[in-house]
Structures are given as structure tokens and as C-alpha cells.
Design a protein around this motif. Sequence first.
Motif, PDB file in Angstrom:
ATOM      1  N   LEU A 116     -29.229 -31.947  42.467  1.00 20.56           N
ATOM      2  CA  LEU A 116     -29.549 -32.354  41.097  1.00 20.56           C
ATOM      3  C   LEU A 116     -28.328 -32.270  40.179  1.00 20.56           C
ATOM      4  O   LEU A 116     -28.448 -32.497  38.974  1.00 20.56           O
ATOM      5  N   GLY A 117     -27.174 -31.947  40.748  1.00 23.00           N
ATOM      6  CA  GLY A 117     -25.953 -31.907  39.953  1.00 23.00           C
ATOM      7  C   GLY A 117     -25.547 -30.529  39.493  1.00 23.00           C
ATOM      8  O   GLY A 117     -24.494 -30.364  38.866  1.00 23.00           O
ATOM      9  N   PHE A 118     -26.346 -29.512  39.788  1.00 23.78           N
ATOM     10  CA  PHE A 118     -26.041 -28.157  39.319  1.00 23.78           C
ATOM     11  C   PHE A 118     -25.236 -27.403  40.374  1.00 23.78           C
ATOM     12  O   PHE A 118     -25.690 -26.404  40.935  1.00 23.78           O
ATOM     13  N   SER A 119     -24.048 -27.905  40.621  1.00 21.66           N
ATOM     14  CA  SER A 119     -23.151 -27.198  41.533  1.00 21.66           C
ATOM     15  C   SER A 119     -22.392 -26.133  40.753  1.00 21.66           C
ATOM     16  O   SER A 119     -22.255 -26.205  39.523  1.00 21.66           O
ATOM     17  N   ILE A 120     -21.889 -25.142  41.456  1.00 20.44           N
ATOM     18  CA  ILE A 120     -21.169 -24.042  40.812  1.00 20.44           C
ATOM     19  C   ILE A 120     -19.809 -24.545  40.350  1.00 20.44           C
ATOM     20  O   ILE A 120     -19.032 -25.078  41.134  1.00 20.44           O
TER      21      ILE A 120
END
Length: 948
Positions: A554-558
Amino acid sequence: MATSMETTKYTSLKQQLQVDEDSFQYYNLLALKDERYEKLPFSIRVLLESAVRNCDNFHIKEKDVENILNWKENQNASVEVPFKPSRVILQDFTGVPAVVDFAAMRDAVKRLGGDPEKINPVCPSDLVIDHSVQVDVSRRPVRVVPNAPDPGGGIRGLQSGASSDRCQSCYCIESGSRLPVLDQSCPFHHQATDCADALQKNQDIEFERNKERFLFLKWGARALKNMLIVPPGSGIVHQVNLEYLGRVVFNSDNVLYPDSLVGTDSHTTMINGLGIVGWGVGGIEAEAVMLGQAISMVLPKVVGYKLTGKMDPLATSTDVVLTITKHLRQIGVVGKFVEFFGPGVAQLSIADRATIANMCPEYGATVGFFPVDKNSLAYLRQTAREEDKVKYIEAYLKANHMFRDFTNANEDPIFSEVVELDLGSVTTCMSGPKRPHDKVLVSEMKDDFQKCLNNKVGFKGYDIPEDKQSTTIPFVLDNQEYTLKHGSVVIAAITSCTNTSNPSVMLGAGILAKKAVEAGLSVAPYIKTSLSPGSGVVTYYLQESGVIPYLENLGFSIVGYGCMTCIGNSGPLPEPVGQAIEKGDLVACGVLSGNRNFEGRIHPLTRANYLASPPLVIAYAIAGTVSIDFEKEPLGLNNEGKEVFLRDIWPTREEIQEVEKQFVIPAMFKDVYSKIQKGNTQWNSLDAPESMLYPWDPKSTYIKSPPFFETMTKDVSPPAAISNAHALLNVADSVTTDHISPAGSIARTSPAARYLAARGLTPREFNSYGSRRGNDAVMARGTFANIRLVNKFIGKAAPKTVHVPSGDVMDVFDAAERYRGEGTSLIILAGKDYGCGSSRDWAAKGPWMQGIRAVIAESYERIHRSNLVGMGIVPLQYLEGENANSLGLTGKEKFTIEIPQGIQARQQIPVKVSDGRSFNVVVRFDTDVELTYFKHGGILNYMIRTML
């Protein structure tokens, strides 16, 4: 310092405490044999213990101890008491100028004939580098396509001879390659994809931008004794404090005493959730504590906040804290301690309590304290604190009656007043669009945002004409057309220690992401999504629980380990997005799991910013707009074309707790924090100076010797009158330190940009104001440079003012420089709550650099007023019921203020106006110690003279 060298009536309280086979010493407060002690709030007991232990009848007198013991009577009498915290904690934005000041003080002491090596932290000090990293790169691994079609037709699969460690069906568009596979649960792996390099890229850029600062801090770590510096990439200061640095009980030379602290960040209060008294102070005041001085404070009222009932299974700790924030703002707790009690507290985890304590500045109190109980001890064990330490912590606190059983009402102390919240009444909510205490129920969000569009410009209004409210602006990104409108979400950030320290909301976000992906939902690629954990432990349990791949999908990479979006380090938006927002003059939105959303803080182009729990951040990212009613409108369609509502993917509290119990374990904390001081390769390769005095580089645009002590002499001069001063600014209510202090990116047309460009830097090299806090020339030019500053002289939001004699409209710094050249003193006229927001030393240093001698305001935020005093700026307050408007002041008059030689705390003095009028104001030196600091020209000047 653990003990006092002087003999006092309290020396005999130092007694033995046996814990298993170990013998310790402690100050036994029960030996006071004073019935008043048992009725003191637990937070006040910590102040009392410090006074008893440090009593020497000089810095802390026996009378001070008696005043604290007599809290019930003195709480309403504005009684001044000293407090010596056990330690100091700093972050790098405020820590760099503190170390700069220490280096400059060493130079000054040497120039005045003293020993510069005396300038060292006396009080243990920890500095965590967490404010420098920015979200320059994000969403790298987002567009992963299962069963992606081959451009030549068919399905992309392994070609003959292709590596067998690559997934046969998953294809990453950004890298143009197959995904690596650790297990076969493709496309969601326990390993990042080829293009999941945002974390490393942001860290690389961080070191590239901040090498000078990091070299300087590494010098400080070597040159200054009694200071620990935690390298960048380790986590957010308050989360590291909670999970690692917090002692709960100190053991110094075998003497036990309560852990307590002050910090150079207003959210230092997060540690209150673990039963440690601590709060934010200005960098100036923190430096005095580092040098062994006591804090002088007015004995506070203590509001008892009783928690009852049980949380709704669908509510989060974020919902609780936003509810409490609004409640306490309405009650009014500025300058007071808040202490939580009641059976509802026992149901809250330490992470939940820390979330509530973290937002203490937003509800206005000095502390939001949760005394230590059995849950606190369980947390210490969960976070891998050593068992022998947990044992003496428990023994000490029980011996001094500082250990609580929240279910036992007989232990409840006396409070100044009691307010109550039924946890069962808490519902899902957010806060915004411009202030953290403006709570909005999620069920009312769509209607509330529409009202904000209609309302006149203010904290809840944008005054968008009705014919402009339906504006849509198309734009193209990566050959795909999208549209933006009012309410479109363009930033969605899971960020800030407020929430990333809490496994329940972080795992809740991960579980929601998993359900969303499985339902076929996605986030539009133009939305800048990011995940910045507060420590490596978060990554550890997200990884082990298997939710990271879903978050990444969903695009919520660290993207980094630091404050990032929460402090305005959100980085640039895609250029087409920014152009579309500006073209349509859109009220674009940011949604973040942070603690601050003041206008202009998160990003210059997001005029509306909402604080929300991490799961809600993801929900609004999927929706793509805040103008949605989740009860009636779906998030999207699943793979079968059926509507998917938020309720379909929202995890329950029990569901989250089951995962948390399984995956948040002590071994994770032990593994992560065993390596925290080692740093990464880049930090370890820095070759910092090893000299006692810092070798200033005159060409540096990051680190510069400040002018604070250049004209200082050994002897104190009497205060000079402020004669025929002009008002540099005339501002209204709620001017925050974000408006005053340089923060965020450096605008290309600003005075600071011109200064840097003149030294050969390109806009790409400007970096942020926060990163340049060690250079006073940049910071002075950035003071009052916020584009959202509303100056009555201008009548609209702009970092401008009027040079009154000429009528010229100018940048604020340029006007200040012209006044300086004319030999004119300057003041500021302000409304209520002047200086609210984060504690920032440059919100006082910057005005001092611009020549501000005094501020006249209706009221002040506590920390900022203290910082003004610390810089020798006179805080004056209108009499009750008066302000600039009621007195008919335009701000274009001249003002003369005589400072009496024998001035007293809170004395009334006259202000003479050039038109012949005069009015009285209260001098807001609240204590005798503050008067002393002012007479010396500031707190640091005072400290230098004590070292000579």
C-alpha cells in the motif's frame, strides 16, 4: 547528583534498603513521619524526594522541602520551589545548539580568565539524533503486480535459466525485475523487494546533508564528559527514552532515587507513561540543568484525571488521547500537573499510557503522569531491562510509597481538582485541520471538512467561495492522469513516537493493511505514503508478524528512523501534484499519526492536516480524500467488484492483542538496543576533532560560534531602559513557535536562502532550518519566516512586516537589520498564548538576534516565556482584560519601557507611548531566579560568571 555534601535535618533520612542479597542506600521519606506525605500526589512526591536528597541549605533549602510537603496549602500561593532532575535528554535539532553553546561558553570562560574544562554537563545527558532524516524517497516498492502481463503477451514468468529465487508471478514495475522470495507466500515476502531502498537512500541523503553537524556532535561526544550521543538511524528520542534510556529508579554510587528529567523537546512528557516525571524545557534552561543548576518552578496544582470503564473493542489509544486532549484543553490545565488514576488506568498498557502522556503539551499541562504499577514492571521486563534492576526498582518505590495499585481507591491522594473520563465513551476520531485539540469524530469528518471550506479563515475555516469548492485539477504522473480536489489526501504518514511506540496501533495498521490488500484495495501512487518507526523494535515485530509486505504493497514502506513527517521533514511532493494544488488553490490534506498539525508545519502545500491513528492513516490513504463518510461510502471495490467498507477490514482490539502477545517479546528489545551505541558504518567513519576547544570553521554554514558572549564582561551591568522602541511585529492569538522559530525547508526567496546562496550553495544544498540550528546567521534570518505568519501590519499570511518610519514592506529579518542600523530598539506586540507549540530555543534566540528587547502579550506558553527570560528578553503581560485592541494600539507607535533597578517578580511597570499615553503591564519574571538570570543578561551568562 545522588547526595548532598552538607549536613541538614534530612541527612538522617539516608538509610539502608536490602533487596535480596544486595544492599542499597536511599532517602526514606516515610521517616519524615509526616502525615502530609501520604496525601501528596505521586508526582509531587518525586519533587519532594529530589529536594530532600539535594538539600544543602544553599541551592535547596530546608524551607523548600517544607514548602513541597505543604503542597496542599501552597498549591494556590504561587510558591517557588527548586527541582533538580536526575538527567537531561536532547534531540539533535535542539541538541546541536546546546553543544554549540557549550563550545562557545568554553571559549568565553577562557577569554575571561577561567578554566574552560569546567564547562561540562554535570547532570547525565543523553542526545538522540532523530530530527535530521527526511522523507526524500518513499513508495519505492509499491507497484508490485501479481501475475503481471508480459509486454509481449502472456504472463510474466521465469524464463528458461532464470534464477529460482525469483517469484514467477510477481513483478516490480519500478525496478523492472522479479521479486526475491524467501518463502512461497508470494507476492508478500519477509524480505524487501529489489526497489525497497527508500530507507537506505534517505539515510544516505541524511549523512550527505548533515556531515558537518554529525562531525560536530561526535566532537561533543568526545570532548564533553557525562554525555551519551545515540547515533542517527536508531530511532525517535522519546521512544528510545521509553524503551531503553528510562531508568525509573536511578542507582548512582549505590544510592537509589527516582528517575526524573527535563528534555529539549516538549514531548519529553512521553516518559511520564512509565512513571518517570519529566517535561520539556527550552534548550537554554536545559543547558543550565546540564551544568548542575536546579530548575526554579512554581509549585503546581495537580489535576487528578480519573479513568473508568473499558475501551470499546474498535477504539485505539490514539482515540483516547485525542479525546483527553480536547477535554483537558476545555478544562484548562496550562502550568498544572495532570496525574492519572482510577481503575481504568490498570487496563492501559504502558504504550497506551505513553501515547496519552506524549500529547501532554497539546492539552497544555506540564506533565501527564502515570505512577508506576505492576504493568510498569511488566513493561520493563518486556523491554529486556535486567531483572536485578527491576527488583530494586520495585523495592525502592514500595519502600517510599511511590508504587500504585490503581484498583485500590485507598491509595488515591488529594488532588487540586478531579475530572473523569469513561473509557467506554471514546469513539474513533481525528484532530484537525490546524490544531491537535480540535477533535473530529470520524463519523462527522465529511461534514466537518465541508464546514471548514465554508467557514471564514481561522482554525476551522478556509473561506473557499462556493463556486470554487467543486474545483478539480487534472494532472499526469508517470503517464497516468489523476485529479485533485479540495480534501484530496496527498500525504499519508505513519510517523511520530506518539503512535509508533505503541504496538497495538502499529500492528493494527499492519492487520488492516493485510485485509485491505487481500480485498484488492490500493493507494493512488501520487499520495506520498511513508512509515517511519520510532525504533528498530517496531520493524522487528512488524517483520516477524508478517505484515510489512502488506504495508509495503500500500506504499507504507519504511523510510527512516526519526520524526520525519511529524516535524515537517515530509520532503517534496511529486512536482505535478504540487503544481496541481497551486493551480487550483486547493485545500489539500495530510493525514498523519503525529502529535502536531499546526498550519505550515507538515508541508507548505497541505493546508489541512489531520492527526489520526495509524490504521486511520491507511484508511484515508486508500480513500484518497478526507471528504468521505466511512459508514455510508465504501473504500473501494474488491476483486469481485463488491464494495469494501472500512468496517470490513478494521481489526478489533482483541485481534490486535493476540498478535502483540505473540510477537512483541523481550528478545527483540535486547537485540536492537545491544547495538544502539555502535552506530552505522557512516557514523563510525566520521573523523571528528579531539581538541578541548572546538576548532570553528569560518566557512561552515552549519556550525558557527554564536555572538551571545562576545561583549560579556566579568561584572554585571544594570539593565538599560528600552527607549523609543518600534514594534517589529503586531500579531494576534496563538502565535506558535512554528511561526517564530525557523523550521522546515528554506524558501528560495528567503533571507536565509540569500545568505546561503551568497556563500556558493545551490537550493538543493540549503537543507532545512532544523539542520542549520548551529548557525546563528541562518537562524536569525529564518526567524518569523513562516509563510503562515499573520502580522497585523500586513493583514494576510506572509513572512513580512512594515518598516514603520519608511512604510516599506520587507522580510522580517531585513526590517530588523534596518532598525539595527538606525539604532532603534524593538519589541513585539502579541495576543494570547504567545509561543505555544514545541519548545524551541531559537524561538527566543532568533528574536534576540533580531534585536527584540521585550514582548508584550496577553498570555504566554510556559516554556517559551522561560526561554525569553533565558535570553534576557523581557516578557511583559497586559493587565487582565486589556490588549492592543482595547488600548487602541496600532503597533506603529514608539514605546518606552523603564526597567527599575530593584524590579520584583510580577511587578507592574508602565509602558509609555509616543502619543503621550501610557499603560501598565506585568513583568513576567515569575521567580527570583528568573530575575537573577535577567540581570546577568541571560541564563548562560549567569552560568559563565559562576564558573569564573
